[in-house]
Write an enzyme that holds these catalytic residues in place. Structure first.
Site, PDB file in Angstrom:
ATOM      1  N   THR A  67      10.209  14.785  43.516  1.00  0.00           N
ATOM      2  CA  THR A  67       8.824  14.298  43.594  1.00  0.00           C
ATOM      3  C   THR A  67       8.336  13.821  42.230  1.00  0.00           C
ATOM      4  OG1 THR A  67       6.550  14.983  44.020  1.00  0.00           O
ATOM      5  CG2 THR A  67       8.020  16.706  43.285  1.00  0.00           C
ATOM      6  N   SER A 114       1.526  22.586  41.945  1.00  0.00           N
ATOM      7  CA  SER A 114       1.502  23.518  43.085  1.00  0.00           C
ATOM      8  C   SER A 114       2.839  24.268  43.116  1.00  0.00           C
ATOM      9  CB  SER A 114       1.335  22.746  44.402  1.00  0.00           C
ATOM     10  OG  SER A 114       2.538  22.045  44.704  1.00  0.00           O
ATOM     11  N   LYS A 145      10.429  21.930  42.983  1.00  0.00           N
ATOM     12  CA  LYS A 145      11.167  20.701  42.680  1.00  0.00           C
ATOM     13  C   LYS A 145      11.569  20.652  41.200  1.00  0.00           C
ATOM     14  CE  LYS A 145      10.935  18.813  46.782  1.00  0.00           C
ATOM     15  NZ  LYS A 145      11.955  18.148  47.570  1.00  0.00           N
ATOM     16  N   TYR A 166       4.813  24.285  45.600  1.00  0.00           N
ATOM     17  CA  TYR A 166       5.785  23.313  46.135  1.00  0.00           C
ATOM     18  C   TYR A 166       6.367  22.454  45.014  1.00  0.00           C
ATOM     19  CZ  TYR A 166       7.157  18.628  47.321  1.00  0.00           C
ATOM     20  OH  TYR A 166       7.820  17.424  47.324  1.00  0.00           O
ATOM     21  N   HIS A 167       5.476  21.869  44.194  1.00  0.00           N
ATOM     22  CA  HIS A 167       5.976  20.999  43.118  1.00  0.00           C
ATOM     23  C   HIS A 167       6.836  21.802  42.135  1.00  0.00           C
ATOM     24  CE1 HIS A 167       2.633  18.244  44.454  1.00  0.00           C
ATOM     25  NE2 HIS A 167       3.570  17.358  44.219  1.00  0.00           N
TER      26      HIS A 167
HETATM   27  P1  NAD Z   1       9.265  16.961  56.547  1.00  0.00           P
HETATM   28  O1  NAD Z   1       8.715  18.340  56.495  1.00  0.00           O
HETATM   29  O2  NAD Z   1       8.727  16.014  57.555  1.00  0.00           O
HETATM   30  O3  NAD Z   1      10.856  17.024  56.731  1.00  0.00           O
HETATM   31  C1  NAD Z   1      11.664  18.039  56.182  1.00  0.00           C
HETATM   32  C2  NAD Z   1      12.715  18.388  57.234  1.00  0.00           C
HETATM   33  O4  NAD Z   1      13.567  19.400  56.699  1.00  0.00           O
HETATM   34  C3  NAD Z   1      12.080  18.953  58.507  1.00  0.00           C
HETATM   35  O5  NAD Z   1      12.610  18.308  59.645  1.00  0.00           O
HETATM   36  C4  NAD Z   1      12.427  20.437  58.457  1.00  0.00           C
HETATM   37  O6  NAD Z   1      12.575  20.991  59.758  1.00  0.00           O
HETATM   38  C5  NAD Z   1      13.725  20.433  57.664  1.00  0.00           C
HETATM   39  N1  NAD Z   1      13.987  21.665  56.905  1.00  0.00           N
HETATM   40  C6  NAD Z   1      13.176  22.296  56.019  1.00  0.00           C
HETATM   41  N2  NAD Z   1      13.778  23.397  55.543  1.00  0.00           N
HETATM   42  C7  NAD Z   1      14.998  23.458  56.144  1.00  0.00           C
HETATM   43  C8  NAD Z   1      16.079  24.377  56.060  1.00  0.00           C
HETATM   44  N3  NAD Z   1      16.029  25.453  55.281  1.00  0.00           N
HETATM   45  N4  NAD Z   1      17.189  24.128  56.796  1.00  0.00           N
HETATM   46  C9  NAD Z   1      17.270  23.031  57.602  1.00  0.00           C
HETATM   47  N5  NAD Z   1      16.275  22.135  57.715  1.00  0.00           N
HETATM   48  C10 NAD Z   1      15.140  22.355  56.999  1.00  0.00           C
HETATM   49  O7  NAD Z   1       9.117  16.359  55.071  1.00  0.00           O
HETATM   50  P2  NAD Z   1       9.310  14.853  54.583  1.00  0.00           P
HETATM   51  O8  NAD Z   1       7.981  14.271  54.375  1.00  0.00           O
HETATM   52  O9  NAD Z   1      10.307  14.164  55.419  1.00  0.00           O
HETATM   53  O10 NAD Z   1       9.940  15.110  53.146  1.00  0.00           O
HETATM   54  C11 NAD Z   1      11.347  15.165  52.976  1.00  0.00           C
HETATM   55  C12 NAD Z   1      11.670  15.406  51.504  1.00  0.00           C
HETATM   56  O11 NAD Z   1      11.118  14.348  50.733  1.00  0.00           O
HETATM   57  C13 NAD Z   1      11.079  16.703  50.974  1.00  0.00           C
HETATM   58  O12 NAD Z   1      12.020  17.368  50.178  1.00  0.00           O
HETATM   59  C14 NAD Z   1       9.898  16.240  50.153  1.00  0.00           C
HETATM   60  O13 NAD Z   1       9.679  17.116  49.080  1.00  0.00           O
HETATM   61  C15 NAD Z   1      10.309  14.864  49.700  1.00  0.00           C
HETATM   62  N6  NAD Z   1       9.129  13.998  49.476  1.00  0.00           N
HETATM   63  C16 NAD Z   1       8.279  13.678  50.519  1.00  0.00           C
HETATM   64  C17 NAD Z   1       7.169  12.882  50.268  1.00  0.00           C
HETATM   65  C18 NAD Z   1       6.174  12.509  51.341  1.00  0.00           C
HETATM   66  O14 NAD Z   1       5.127  11.892  51.023  1.00  0.00           O
HETATM   67  N7  NAD Z   1       6.408  12.847  52.607  1.00  0.00           N
HETATM   68  C19 NAD Z   1       6.956  12.383  48.967  1.00  0.00           C
HETATM   69  C20 NAD Z   1       7.828  12.735  47.945  1.00  0.00           C
HETATM   70  C21 NAD Z   1       8.922  13.535  48.219  1.00  0.00           C
HETATM   71  N1  USQ Z   2      -6.532  13.902  48.516  1.00  0.00           N
HETATM   72  C1  USQ Z   2      -7.827  13.501  48.819  1.00  0.00           C
HETATM   73  N2  USQ Z   2      -8.236  13.575  50.114  1.00  0.00           N
HETATM   74  C2  USQ Z   2      -7.428  14.013  51.120  1.00  0.00           C
HETATM   75  C3  USQ Z   2      -6.100  14.410  50.805  1.00  0.00           C
HETATM   76  C4  USQ Z   2      -5.692  14.347  49.492  1.00  0.00           C
HETATM   77  O1  USQ Z   2      -8.589  13.089  47.951  1.00  0.00           O
HETATM   78  O2  USQ Z   2      -7.867  14.048  52.267  1.00  0.00           O
HETATM   79  C5  USQ Z   2      -6.065  13.828  47.119  1.00  0.00           C
HETATM   80  C6  USQ Z   2      -5.485  15.130  46.595  1.00  0.00           C
HETATM   81  O3  USQ Z   2      -6.488  15.973  46.073  1.00  0.00           O
HETATM   82  C7  USQ Z   2      -4.505  14.596  45.546  1.00  0.00           C
HETATM   83  C8  USQ Z   2      -4.046  13.274  46.104  1.00  0.00           C
HETATM   84  O4  USQ Z   2      -5.008  12.898  47.092  1.00  0.00           O
HETATM   85  O5  USQ Z   2      -5.169  14.357  44.351  1.00  0.00           O
HETATM   86  C9  USQ Z   2      -2.664  13.286  46.742  1.00  0.00           C
HETATM   87  O6  USQ Z   2      -2.603  14.277  47.752  1.00  0.00           O
HETATM   88  P1  USQ Z   2      -1.491  14.178  48.914  1.00  0.00           P
HETATM   89  O7  USQ Z   2      -1.727  15.294  49.867  1.00  0.00           O
HETATM   90  O8  USQ Z   2      -1.461  12.796  49.455  1.00  0.00           O
HETATM   91  O9  USQ Z   2      -0.128  14.349  48.095  1.00  0.00           O
HETATM   92  P2  USQ Z   2       0.582  15.624  47.438  1.00  0.00           P
HETATM   93  O10 USQ Z   2      -0.083  16.884  47.754  1.00  0.00           O
HETATM   94  O11 USQ Z   2       0.803  15.306  45.991  1.00  0.00           O
HETATM   95  O12 USQ Z   2       2.006  15.665  48.155  1.00  0.00           O
HETATM   96  C10 USQ Z   2       2.656  14.520  48.716  1.00  0.00           C
HETATM   97  C11 USQ Z   2       3.810  15.038  49.576  1.00  0.00           C
HETATM   98  C12 USQ Z   2       4.828  15.749  48.690  1.00  0.00           C
HETATM   99  C13 USQ Z   2       5.268  14.806  47.572  1.00  0.00           C
HETATM  100  C14 USQ Z   2       4.072  14.282  46.767  1.00  0.00           C
HETATM  101  C15 USQ Z   2       4.482  13.181  45.823  1.00  0.00           C
HETATM  102  O13 USQ Z   2       3.320  15.919  50.587  1.00  0.00           O
HETATM  103  O14 USQ Z   2       5.953  16.127  49.473  1.00  0.00           O
HETATM  104  O15 USQ Z   2       6.148  15.463  46.698  1.00  0.00           O
HETATM  105  O16 USQ Z   2       3.135  13.671  47.696  1.00  0.00           O
HETATM  106  S1  USQ Z   2       3.507  13.151  44.357  1.00  0.00           S
HETATM  107  O17 USQ Z   2       2.072  13.193  44.744  1.00  0.00           O
HETATM  108  O18 USQ Z   2       3.813  11.943  43.651  1.00  0.00           O
HETATM  109  O19 USQ Z   2       3.827  14.348  43.596  1.00  0.00           O
END
Ligand code: NAD
Ligand code: USQ
Length: 388
Positions: free
Chosen positions: A145, A187, A193, A189-190
């Site tokens: 991320t 967070s 990573k 979560y972050h």
């Molecule tokens: P998602 O939650 O939709 O998909 C994750 C998938 O992994 C799910 O289908 C879940 O069931 C599976 N999973 C989780 N833990 C598991 C485990 N222990 N064993 C087997 N399967 C497991 O999330 P996403 O949005 O598709 O994100 C995928 C990846 O991309 C994540 O690692 C996330 O951090 C990264 N990412 C997502 C975004 C975004 O905006 N969605 C942005 C940046 C990075």
């Molecule tokens: N935000 C609002 N209003 C909302 C939701 C979010 O203002 O209704 C704001 C949040 O406070 C934050 C920003 O929008 O400042 C982004 O929030 P987000 O929920 O869109 O993104 P984030 O929590 O950072 O997480 C998402 C994905 C995560 C990925 C990350 C990439 O869920 O898996 O790693 O984006 S990044 O943001 O570049 O770290």
């Protein structure tokens, strides 16, 4: 190529699996379906009606004539299933999406913090340990991320993973070096990573393991070239306060006439990428692996940056939606600038989809079309990052 997609039922993993399969790669999906189970915990669901895994795979076979295999197990727990898969299937690459990915979810309670840490770190470490134990030369493509960097810099562009530093020595010389960019997670979560990065660096140094870490921005959009082919292939669309990400939430809110929920002043600047570009970036990373002795590759997987308040204004202009500036439930900087280097993926051939190109279609073809499935009670973000 033979490719295993861990987390291949998720928002990014499903369209990536279809994209790789469409290109002729042999794909095996591994997923424990925890994301679908989390919907039950949160009493929320995807705005789009996602089909069960078997239905998805049959629909793909019908439209493409191609098979994707599916293995149902927990990567963080079932180490031997993973090891056996690597030994039997002998993949060229494993794409690793299988982590708990919502920052607000990771901050809901101590249980959610502990679950996110143990799931994400054990999934990554199990994969790396299993590759080493299998003795196979498997390239790991991991979804990291942009949030590992924090979202501010000293004014320069955030580099792709490594920071050049100059260290003054005792005898008056200046030594140049490159280090992993200092982690600054916002967070739990972050934070996982940032720990993943150390695991990759360690296994790369100790075992020569090849890895590409894709530091992805916020993904927006829903559909890709493949997921539109049949409604049974439709991708998930999260809009709830834990899993919904900001731009997709705004688009859905606009479609149902709910005021856009800007946190604080909306001064937060973030990096974005469309889901169609995500699948292409993963393909580019998988098809261009690092050389055997190369350090971990880091690509910044984003195509544009935007301030949250500007996004709200764009969506409002386009749809007439009202904007609501709500109290920010998160502990984050109220404002930041963000400049990001993303040359690597562009040099490999990525041609980005811009916000203007896809926004309106997303509102009408997805958010409006499925608006009757929306549960308004699930929209507010209720995960408070600070207890006091
Ligand atoms: P998602 O939650 O939709 O998909 C994750 C998938 O992994 C799910 O289908 C879940 O069931 C599976 N999973 C989780 N833990 C598991 C485990 N222990 N064993 C087997 N399967 C497991 O999330 P996403 O949005 O598709 O994100 C995928 C990846 O991309 C994540 O690692 C996330 O951090 C990264 N990412 C997502 C975004 C975004 O905006 N969605 C942005 C940046 C990075
Ligand atoms: N935000 C609002 N209003 C909302 C939701 C979010 O203002 O209704 C704001 C949040 O406070 C934050 C920003 O929008 O400042 C982004 O929030 P987000 O929920 O869109 O993104 P984030 O929590 O950072 O997480 C998402 C994905 C995560 C990925 C990350 C990439 O869920 O898996 O790693 O984006 S990044 O943001 O570049 O770290």
């Amino acid at each position: 190529m033979k490719i295993v997609v861990l987390g291949g039922d998720g928002f990014c993993g499903w369209p990536t699996s279809l994209h790789l399969s469409a290109l002729g790669h042999e794909v095996v999906i591994v997923d424990n379906l925890v994301r679908r189970k989390t919907d039950i915990e949160l009493e929320a669901s995807s705005l789009t009606p996602i089909a069960p895994m078997t239905t998805r795979l049959e629909a793909w076979r019908e439209v493409s004539g191609k098979d994707i295999a599916f293995e149902y197990f927990d990567v963080a727990d079932n180490y031997h299933r993973l090891l056996t898969l690597l030994c039997d299937f002998e993949p060229d690459a494993v794409v690793h999406f299988a982590e708990q990915r919502a920052a607000p979810y990771s901050m809901k309670s101590s249980w959610h913090k502990r679950y996110t840490v143990s799931n994400n770190l054990n999934a990554t470490n199990n994969l790396l340990a299993a590759i080493v134990e299998s003795g196979k030369d498997v390239h790991v493509v991991h979804l990291g991320t942009m949030g590992v960097y924090g979202y501010g810099t000293a004014g320069m562009k955030i580099p792709e993973g490594y920071l050049k530093i100059h260290i003054p020595t005792e005898d008056g010389r200046v030594v140049e070096s490159e280090i992993l960019y200092p982690p600054n997670p916002g967070s739990i979560y972050h934070m996982t990573k940032t720990q993943d990065q150390l695991l990759f660096a360690y296994y790369n140094k100790n075992d020569g393991l090849r890895a590409t870490d894709l530091h992805q921005g916020i993904v927006w959009g829903t559909q890709t070239e493949q997921t539109v082919l049949d409604e049974k292939l439709i991708n998930r669309f999260d809009y709830d306060g834990d899993y919904g990400t900001v731009l997709n939430r705004f688009l859905m809110q606009a479609a149902i006439g709910y005021p856009l929920t800007v946190h604080g002043t909306g001064g937060q600047t973030r990096a974005f990428i469309h889901i169609q570009d995500t699948v292409r970036c993963v393909q580019l990373a998988a098809e261009n692996p690092p050389a055997s002795s190369e350090r971990v590759r880091v690509f910044n997987q984003m195509t544009e940056t935007h301030r949250v308040s500007d996004l709200a204004k764009i969506v409002s202009r386009m749809t007439g939606a009202e904007i609501d500036y709500v109290e920010n439930p998160r502990n984050e900087a109220a404002e930041n600038d963000l400049f990001v280097e993303n040359r690597h993926l562009l040099d490999l051939g990525l041609s980005p989809i811009t916000l203007e190109e896809g926004l309106l279609a997303e509102v009408t073809e997805i958010a409006k079309k499925y608006s009757e499935r929306a549960d308004l009670d699930k929209i507010p973000c209720r995960s408070l990052w600070r207890r006091h």
